[in-house]
Each structure stands twice: as structure tokens, then as C-alpha cells.
Scaffold this motif. Structure first.
Motif, short mmCIF file in Angstrom:
data_model
loop_
_atom_site.label_atom_id
_atom_site.label_comp_id
_atom_site.label_asym_id
_atom_site.label_seq_id
_atom_site.Cartn_x
_atom_site.Cartn_y
_atom_site.Cartn_z
N THR A 10 0.75 -1.14 0.01
CA THR A 10 -0.05 0.01 -0.04
C THR A 10 0.87 1.44 -0.04
O THR A 10 0.49 2.26 -0.91
CB THR A 10 -0.96 0.00 1.21
OG1 THR A 10 -1.63 -1.28 1.33
CG2 THR A 10 -1.99 1.00 1.11
N THR A 11 1.74 1.24 0.69
CA THR A 11 2.75 2.48 0.91
C THR A 11 3.84 2.57 -0.10
O THR A 11 4.46 3.73 -0.23
CB THR A 11 3.29 2.63 2.38
OG1 THR A 11 4.15 1.41 2.79
CG2 THR A 11 2.19 2.70 3.39
N HIS A 53 -2.15 7.52 7.23
CA HIS A 53 -2.14 6.22 7.69
C HIS A 53 -1.26 6.39 8.97
O HIS A 53 -1.78 5.57 9.93
CB HIS A 53 -1.57 5.30 6.51
CG HIS A 53 -0.39 4.58 6.94
ND1 HIS A 53 0.74 4.66 7.11
CD2 HIS A 53 -0.48 3.19 7.69
CE1 HIS A 53 1.64 3.68 7.48
NE2 HIS A 53 0.76 2.90 7.86
N ALA A 91 -7.39 0.85 -1.60
CA ALA A 91 -6.33 1.78 -1.96
C ALA A 91 -5.83 1.37 -3.43
O ALA A 91 -5.69 2.47 -3.94
CB ALA A 91 -5.35 1.54 -1.00
N PHE A 151 -6.70 4.75 2.98
CA PHE A 151 -5.51 4.92 3.94
C PHE A 151 -6.04 4.88 5.46
O PHE A 151 -5.11 4.41 6.22
CB PHE A 151 -4.48 5.87 3.33
CG PHE A 151 -3.67 5.56 2.28
CD1 PHE A 151 -2.39 5.26 2.59
CD2 PHE A 151 -4.18 5.41 0.97
CE1 PHE A 151 -1.41 4.90 1.77
CE2 PHE A 151 -3.36 5.07 0.01
CZ PHE A 151 -2.11 4.82 0.42
#
Length: 443
Positions: free
Chosen positions: A30-31, A56, A94, A116
Motif C-alpha cells: 500500500t505505501t 495512515h 487503496a 488509507f
């Protein structure tokens, strides 16, 4: 939690570590991967994923509240499973939001904000209760090794996910991104579910008198000198730790003229040092019985070593190509890994020091300080770098400024570390054991 159960053996510790592996798998996709898609494939400003990642971290300020919920229910497992479900949902949404940005930027951004926030909430719920459960079910002498092992398994989740997903994502398309993210999220949830089910034992409900509202419980924990001081230490030390993240590779490229491949390999050398430091603490902590006093010494040594290495890097450009950059990056990683693993082990030892029934709030407070520091650290490092460039008129001057500032943060963390655990029950037991041993030797 059922206190009559025997402490977890290594297999049980590995099982809980698999939850951290699963958590890390969703978070890194995700990041990291979605960050790249937004900036490269969609040609959006880097500020957008930066703000989303900051969200987040920001929502993890709720960690004390989430920990309090598990305290009141007397169970950690439902919070771990529920948190992983929320995290997985956030990971899928996301990816959907990122793909949607190609055709509808505003709608995609709005969904990304929700996604997020879910990712941060899931991490906070699952991560906080996981650490409390680990601390409760692992014997004190094994906690340093358990802390290191769990974090190493999280890093393994990073590595495995990025390696496999990186192959599956080529060639890029929106539907492929969503399918890969959904697959990772589902597999991560199932892995966590299998790992944690049955490991906690029978529930122990909190007594009616112990069902304190959240804010009074938080004030009680904040009033505990040991917990309050350790929370402040965690914030300062993790701010220093994370401030380097976005600086080191650009420094090697700008000042030493290294290529992208060379700086990436240099980053790998540093991460290898981090792993070595964590393994070192696992061994030392186990051999010394996980005493807070011993862990404190390694925290101080790690912070001081990191400060010295950063000061050396500040002067590296003067030495030129003869400076041992790879060796410095490895030793910096070693210092970071040792202090971080010792701090996590101390966190597990101190979470039960104070009023009973507040472990979740206490761990949540520690975790919230860490999350806020990580969210602010990367931004702070880049801001100080830009200010240093502006004031000195050169990129070299900017890096000198940020390295010296970060070294100062590590020195401040070392000073704060001098008081970690002072007055805790663990510390008193350790001191009593030493005195008893000395008395026997004198006799």
C-alpha cells in the motif's frame, strides 16, 4: 487472557510473528507500490502519496483507544483478527482508488483517503493487541529474542511481497493492480487468522470495577512515570530513526555521484546492518534474561553510535571518494537495528509495569508515539535538508545540516534512555538478583 497457560515456546512465537509478516505484506504494498503508481504511471505530484501515507500514520493516534478496547474485553485475538480484516479491506480499496485516479482523479483521491484511514486503523488495532499478547504469553527472558524475531519476520513480509508482487504487476494495468492487491490482502488475512486462532486461551473478562472509561484510563497511564518517560523516549528516538530514511540514498547520489543501482545496493547494505543489529539483541537479550537494565545499555550504545556515524557522514564529503561509505552505512544500520530491537524488547517488558488491566492502553501509547514519529520524521528530514541547502547555498551544506540535526536527536534520545525503566518492577527484580548474587559471592 488466560494466565494459567504456560509461556509460549519458539513455535508459538513464530506463529505470532506470522501475523506481523501478514501485516507488513499489506502495508508495504500500500505505501510503496501504490506510491510509485501514483507518481510514475499517473504522473501525479509526490505530495499526494506523501499525504496519504501521513494519514495512515496519523490515524494510529487511536492506538491507546484501541488498546483500551481490548483491555476492557479481556481478549486480544478478536482485535487482531478484526484489525487484519480492516487492514485488508483498506489495502484493496487503496488499489481500487489508485487505479480509479487514471479516469476520475477526484473520486479516486476521495476513496484513497478512506482507504488509507482504514489501513492505519487496521494496523493500529492488530499491531497493538499483537504486541500486548506477545508480551503476556512470552517469558521475560525470551522477550528480546521474540521482539527481534517478530520484527525480522515483518521485514521478511516486506521482502517477499515486493519480490512476488513486483513480478505479478508487470505489465501494469489498473485491473492487474487491484487483483494483486486483493490477493495479497486475502492471503495476509488468512495467514494471520490461522496463526492466531487458539493461541490466547480462554477469555478473562475485566471485573466491573475495572471497566474505566477511556480518558480516565489514559490519564492514569500517562501519570505513571515509567510509561510516560518511555513514551517520550520512543517519540524522540523514532523521530531520529525515520529522519534518515529519505536522506541517505540521495546523499550518496548527490555528494558521491553514485548511480541509482549503486545507491540501491548501498541501501541494501544498511538494511543488512539493521537485521544484524536485531539478531545481536535477540542473542544478547536471551543470554542476559531480558533485563531492562541490560537492554537500556544497548539502547544508549546504539543511539550514541548512530549519532557518531551521522556526524561522520556530515564530514564525508570533505574526505571525498576515500571515505568508507558502504562500511559507514552498514554500521549505521547495525546501530539502528540494535537500539530499535532493544527498545521494542523494553516496550514488551514495561507494558505490564503499572496498574493491571491497562496493558493495551500502555502499548497503544507507545505505539502511537512511534507512529507519529515515523509520520513526522521523513517529512522533518526533507524539510531540514531543504532549509540547509537554502541557508548554505549548496546541496553539500544541506546534507551536513540534516545529518548534524539528526545526530543531535540521537544524542537527546540517548540522554532520555538513561532513565528507561527506572523504578519498574522488572528493574527492581534485576537489581535484587544482582545484590543477592554479590552477597553469595562475598559469603
Amino acid at each position: 487472557m488466560n494466565s494459567t497457560l504456560p509461556p509460549l515456546g519458539w513455535l508459538g512465537i513464530v506463529r505470532l510473528g506470522l501475523v506481523q509478516t501478514a501485516l507488513g505484506a499489506v502495508v508495504v504494498l500500500t505505501t510503496a507500490a501504490l506510491n510509485r503508481v501514483m507518481v510514475v504511471e499517473h504522473a501525479l505530484p509526490a505530495t499526494l502519496p506523501g499525504v496519504l501515507v501521513a494519514l495512515h500514520y496519523a490515524v494510529q493516534m487511536l492506538r491507546p483507544r484501541l488498546g483500551h478496547g481490548s483491555d476492557q474485553g479481556g481478549r486480544r485475538t478478536p482485535w487482531i483478527i478484526g484489525g487484519m480484516a480492516v487492514l485488508g479491506l483498506g489495502g484493496v480499496l487503496a488499489a481500487v482508488a489508485t487505479a480509479w485516479m487514471a479516469s476520475s482523479l477526484i473520486s479516486g483521491m476521495a476513496l484513497a483517503v478512506v482507504a488509507f484511514l482504514l489501513v492505519g486503523g487496521g494496523v493500529g488495532a492488530a499491531g497493538t493487541s499483537l504486541l500486548v499478547l506477545l508480551a503476556a504469553r512470552v517469558a521475560p527472558a525470551r522477550r528480546p529474542a521474540a521482539a527481534s524475531l517478530v520484527w525480522i519476520m515483518m521485514i521478511a513480509g516486506f521482502v517477499l511481497t515486493t519480490a512476488v508482487a513486483g513480478r505479478l504487476l508487470d505489465p501494469y494495468s489498473g485491473p492487474r493492480l487491484v487483483a494483486v492487491s486483493a490477493g495479497v490482502s486475502v492471503l495476509a488475512f488468512l495467514l494471520a487468522l490461522v496463526a492466531v486462532v487458539g493461541i490466547e486461551g480462554a477469555p478473562q473478562k475485566a471485573a466491573p470495577a475495572e471497566r474505566t472509561p477511556f480518558l480516565p484510563a489514559l490519564r492514569e497511564v500517562w501519570a505513571e512515570p515509567v510509561a510516560r518517560h518511555f513514551t517520550i523516549f520512543v517519540f524522540v528516538s523514532m523521530l531520529a530513526y525515520s529522519a534518515q530514511d529519505l536522506i541517505l540514498e540521495p546523499f550518496a547520489g548527490t555528494v558521491f555521484g553514485m548511480t541509482l543501482g549503486e545507491t540501491t545496493r548501498l541501501s541494501s547494505v544498511q538494511h543488512g546492518g539493521v537485521l544484524a543489529g536485531m539478531i545481536l539483541i535477540a542473542i544478547v537479550g536471551t543470554l542476559t534474561g531480558g533485563r531492562v537494565a541490560v537492554l537500556r545499555g544497548w539502547i544508549i550504545g546504539g543511539c550514541l553510535s548512530a549519532a557518531a556515524l551521522l556526524a561522520a557522514l556530515a564530514g564525508a564529503s570533505i574526505a571525498g571518494t576515500g571515505f568508507p561509505l558502504a562500511e559507514s552505512f552498514f554500521v549505521l544500520g547495525l546501530a539502528n537495528g540494535a537500539f530499535a530491537a532493544a527498545a521494542i524488547a523494553s516496550m514488551m517488558q514495561l507494558v505490564s509495569q503499572g496498574r493491571e488491566g491497562r496493558q493495551g492502553v500502555r502499548m497503544g501509547m507507545f505505539g502511537a508515539a512511534q507512529a507519529i514519529a515515523f509520520g513526522a520524521g521523513g517529512l522533518a528530514g526533507t524539510v531540514v535538508l531543504d532549509l540547509g541547502r537554502l541557508l548554505s547555498g549548496s546541496a553539500q551544506g544541506g546534507y551536513v545540516t540534516v545529518f548534524l540535526a539528526d545526530a543531535g536527536l540521537f544524542l537527546a534520545a540517548a540522554v532520555l534512555a538513561l532513565r528507561i525503566g527506572r523504578g519498574s518492577a522488572n528493574e527492581r527484580r534485576g537489581t535484587g538478583n544482582v545484590r543477592l548474587l554479590m552477597g553469595r559471592q562475598e559469603a
